[in-house]
Design an enzyme around this catalytic site. Sequence first.
Site, PDB file in Angstrom:
ATOM      1  N   HIS A   1       0.836  -1.201   0.000  1.00 61.09           N
ATOM      2  CA  HIS A   1       0.000   0.000   0.000  1.00 61.09           C
ATOM      3  C   HIS A   1       0.875   1.256   0.000  1.00 61.09           C
ATOM      4  CE1 HIS A   1      -2.856  -3.013   1.566  1.00 61.09           C
ATOM      5  NE2 HIS A   1      -3.793  -2.233   1.040  1.00 61.09           N
TER       6      HIS A   1
ATOM      7  N   ASP B   1      -4.355  -6.067  -7.782  1.00 62.91           N
ATOM      8  CA  ASP B   1      -4.611  -5.355  -6.543  1.00 62.91           C
ATOM      9  C   ASP B   1      -4.853  -3.895  -6.935  1.00 62.91           C
ATOM     10  OD1 ASP B   1      -4.942  -4.937  -3.833  1.00 62.91           O
ATOM     11  OD2 ASP B   1      -3.050  -5.890  -3.258  1.00 62.91           O
TER      12      ASP B   1
END
Length: 335
Positions: free
Chosen positions: A189, A261
Amino acid sequence: MPTNADRKLAAQLLCVGFAGTVVDDSLREMLRAGVSGVILFARNATTHAGAGELVRAIKRESAALGNPKIFASIDHEGGRVVRLVEGMTIFPPMREVGALGVGSSAEAARIGKIFARELRAANFDVDFAPVVDVDSNAANPVIGARSFSSDPKVVSQCATAFIQAMQAGGVAACAKHFPGHGDTDLDSHLDLPLLPHAIDRLRATEIPPFIAAAHAGVASIMTAHVVFEAVDPGIPATMSRKVIEGVLRSEIGFDGVVFSDDLEMGAIADRMGIGEAAIRAIDAGVDCLLVCHRIDRQREAVDALSQAIASGRLPRARAMQAVERIEKLIKTYAR
């Protein structure tokens, strides 16, 4: 110049998130463009009833705009990764399931069955679970207890049971994060992790649970924003044809939907524009791109993909193959 058909084909390669608790203008714009799916987060709904109503409204809006069926998705793993906190059964992290020994598979199947019943009742079609990463690095800041185990065999057994039970209940599973995010010490992230292991180590530890998931008939697999130096030096798995077409498709034989993702994660978005990332991911073999937050980035992805299709940079046949896989998933699971 891209045609309307190019833009429609490009939009079908996306699953998008949005900020509101109702169908807002940003989401309506993406539905009008023709995206294949939506993903909900806690910012959209935190209750089972609220999520069910919102998903129903989204699907009605999409149909009113003349679209074919779309899918609704969510990250619902148990433990700390849940979005709906009211009206759902609460489960511990999957590490506690994998620690049950001989009872692990039965408990994983029981949870998968309950997940399917509750998510299906809230109108969800796809759950981005289970995590089949092997918990092989105690310093991992993002996987840890989300994994069933540090033992690839336990992960494989639990994942198989979970996937088969949830899909039997009418919700598509997604094994993540291929080819393995368990041994990283960075959170994708925020940054781009790199795994230096030799290919023999990857085939012994990281990859077996994905083979088990594929053999169990998992509907989809999600890529990792991780560089696997032994497979494709310097290239994140999400953008690596060697990882997706070479290992996942050719070696493992998986022919379901490959999700990226979220392309807005720091591992990707801090290194290139979303449009370039979208083109490279689809060209590498990803079928459906998650762009979970910003409408400007969703527009950028559709614009870039449509231009790449029109120019020939992204082969139209590759985009159509991706859409065919998405449509198969929708036909099987979307309600």
